[in-house]
Design a protein around this motif. Structure first.
Motif, PDB file in Angstrom:
ATOM      1  N   ALA A   1       0.838  -1.210   0.000  1.00 22.71           N
ATOM      2  CA  ALA A   1       0.000   0.000   0.000  1.00 22.71           C
ATOM      3  C   ALA A   1       0.871   1.257   0.000  1.00 22.71           C
ATOM      4  CB  ALA A   1      -0.999  -0.039   1.145  1.00 22.71           C
TER       5      ALA A   1
ATOM      6  N   GLN B   1       2.162   3.718  -4.043  1.00 22.10           N
ATOM      7  CA  GLN B   1       1.621   2.396  -3.725  1.00 22.10           C
ATOM      8  C   GLN B   1       2.719   1.343  -3.910  1.00 22.10           C
ATOM      9  OE1 GLN B   1      -1.362   1.790  -2.503  1.00 22.10           O
ATOM     10  NE2 GLN B   1      -2.903   3.151  -3.396  1.00 22.10           N
TER      11      GLN B   1
ATOM     12  N   MET C   1       3.675  -3.055  -3.596  1.00 20.97           N
ATOM     13  CA  MET C   1       3.139  -4.416  -3.509  1.00 20.97           C
ATOM     14  C   MET C   1       4.266  -5.375  -3.905  1.00 20.97           C
ATOM     15  SD  MET C   1       0.452  -6.125  -2.616  1.00 20.97           S
ATOM     16  CE  MET C   1      -0.750  -4.790  -2.568  1.00 20.97           C
TER      17      MET C   1
ATOM     18  N   GLU D   1      -6.695   2.760  -5.162  1.00 23.47           N
ATOM     19  CA  GLU D   1      -7.165   2.128  -3.929  1.00 23.47           C
ATOM     20  C   GLU D   1      -7.904   0.828  -4.204  1.00 23.47           C
ATOM     21  OE1 GLU D   1      -9.867   3.095   0.059  1.00 23.47           O
ATOM     22  OE2 GLU D   1      -9.768   4.541  -1.582  1.00 23.47           O
TER      23      GLU D   1
ATOM     24  N   VAL E   1      -5.412  -2.054  -5.179  1.00 24.51           N
ATOM     25  CA  VAL E   1      -4.635  -2.522  -4.024  1.00 24.51           C
ATOM     26  C   VAL E   1      -5.520  -3.270  -3.040  1.00 24.51           C
ATOM     27  CG1 VAL E   1      -3.255  -1.773  -2.034  1.00 24.51           C
ATOM     28  CG2 VAL E   1      -2.914  -0.704  -4.272  1.00 24.51           C
ATOM     29  N   SER E   2      -6.709  -2.758  -2.791  1.00 21.25           N
ATOM     30  CA  SER E   2      -7.617  -3.407  -1.833  1.00 21.25           C
ATOM     31  C   SER E   2      -7.993  -4.808  -2.300  1.00 21.25           C
ATOM     32  CB  SER E   2      -8.873  -2.559  -1.650  1.00 21.25           C
ATOM     33  OG  SER E   2      -8.552  -1.311  -1.062  1.00 21.25           O
TER      34      SER E   2
ATOM     35  N   VAL F   1      -4.880  -7.086  -1.752  1.00 20.55           N
ATOM     36  CA  VAL F   1      -4.663  -7.331  -0.316  1.00 20.55           C
ATOM     37  C   VAL F   1      -5.697  -8.313   0.221  1.00 20.55           C
ATOM     38  CG1 VAL F   1      -4.736  -6.275   1.975  1.00 20.55           C
ATOM     39  CG2 VAL F   1      -3.495  -5.144   0.120  1.00 20.55           C
TER      40      VAL F   1
ATOM     41  N   ALA G   1      -2.709  -2.464   5.647  1.00 19.89           N
ATOM     42  CA  ALA G   1      -2.590  -2.120   4.231  1.00 19.89           C
ATOM     43  C   ALA G   1      -3.885  -1.530   3.691  1.00 19.89           C
ATOM     44  CB  ALA G   1      -2.196  -3.354   3.423  1.00 19.89           C
ATOM     45  N   LEU G   2      -5.017  -2.079   4.104  1.00 16.72           N
ATOM     46  CA  LEU G   2      -6.300  -1.572   3.610  1.00 16.72           C
ATOM     47  C   LEU G   2      -6.552  -0.139   4.072  1.00 16.72           C
ATOM     48  CD1 LEU G   2      -8.513  -4.771   4.017  1.00 16.72           C
ATOM     49  CD2 LEU G   2      -7.768  -3.708   1.874  1.00 16.72           C
TER      50      LEU G   2
ATOM     51  N   ARG H   1      -4.081   2.091   4.554  1.00 23.93           N
ATOM     52  CA  ARG H   1      -3.146   2.939   3.813  1.00 23.93           C
ATOM     53  C   ARG H   1      -3.393   2.938   2.306  1.00 23.93           C
ATOM     54  NH1 ARG H   1       1.420   1.056   3.765  1.00 23.93           N
ATOM     55  NH2 ARG H   1       1.187  -0.856   4.973  1.00 23.93           N
ATOM     56  N   ALA H   2      -4.169   1.979   1.807  1.00 26.02           N
ATOM     57  CA  ALA H   2      -4.421   1.898   0.366  1.00 26.02           C
ATOM     58  C   ALA H   2      -5.118   3.138  -0.179  1.00 26.02           C
ATOM     59  CB  ALA H   2      -5.251   0.657   0.048  1.00 26.02           C
TER      60      ALA H   2
END
Length: 253
Positions: free
Chosen positions: A138, A160, A162, A205, A208-209, A212, A229-230, A232-233
């Motif tokens: 994130a 971001q 990953m 977002e 990434v969500s 994750v 992480a969710l 900060r995404a």
């Protein structure tokens, strides 16, 4: 006289997760969106028209193992991937070989993102592999070098992330762009040849969500990692500013 469109070949090194793939149309679609947004933010329509100044093509280098003719493009963009850049699968070896040829081409410029950043380093003979410090996930801060600050127009980069693989050292003659507590090589610059970032300026977002959540369900991320992480995404990040820097680099004569 308006300059001809920038011909950018996106080398798709993976397919996004299901929902993101349907929404954006592969990593080609994700990067097309970023590059067009960045062209608008650049604000130089005489140099790069946001609507007509980008000619973006796509190549599946994993399954179809297809590549552009370097004579037909101005730049190639190597995307991120869930695959390991250090492995010796035939398609990865073919990608490394093609990247080496692109690096040697005096005209074509290269953008490397995450896995693509690592492939460029591997093509230059540098070791890539697992990071003993673990995952970066994130939106994270990257401390920029002086060259990184000038190139991106930022004092500090928020991007971001990953990844749990890294580039272990800088290739010869390559200019460092930044570092973070968990990753020393966050970006590389070779003037007139390439810019790379370990993070994902193209990620949003929702992308990434989804990753994750899927990786938490699969046991790759712990509950605590995923929850952090969710959160900060959705934080603000500098994806478009990085995209603007990419375009300025590609427009250089």
């Amino acid at each position: 006289m308006r300059r001809p469109p920038l011909r950018i070949a996106v080398l798709e090194c993976d397919t996004p997760a299901t929902q993101s793939n349907a929404k954006y149309g592969g990593y080609y679609g994700v990067f097309s969106k970023l590059l067009h947004e960045s062209a608008h933010a650049l604000g130089q329509p005489e140099e790069l028209d946001p609507e007509s100044g980008l000619d973006i093509s796509r190549y599946d280098v994993v399954t179809a193992q297809e590549y552009p003719d370097l004579e037909d493009v101005d730049a190639i963009l190597l995307t991120g991937s869930k695959h390991n850049s250090f492995e010796d699968h035939p398609w990865i070896l073919k990608l490394v070989d093609f990247t080496r040829k692109a690096i040697d081409d005096p005209r074509v410029k290269i953008l490397g993102i995450c896995f693509g950043h690592q492939i460029i380093a591997r093509a230059m003979g540098v070791r890539v592999g697992r990071n003993d410090a673990g995952w970066e996930i994130a939106v994270c801060d990257v401390d920029l070098t002086e060259q990184g600050k000038r190139l991106f127009g930022l004092e500090k980069m928020r991007i971001q992330q990953m990844h749990r693989d890294i580039v272990h050292a800088y290739p010869a003659h390559v200019i460092p762009l930044g570092h973070s507590p968990r990753c020393e090589v966050q970006g590389m610059y070779l003037p007139g040849c390439f810019i790379t970032v370990q993070g994902h300026p193209e990620f949003r977002e929702d992308i990434v969500s989804e990753i994750v959540t899927l990786r938490a369900e699969g046991g790759i991320f712990s509950k605590e990692q995923a929850e952090d992480a969710l959160i900060r995404a959705g934080k603000p990040h500098d994806g478009v500013a990085i995209g603007v820097a990419f375009l300025k680099f590609l427009l250089e004569q």
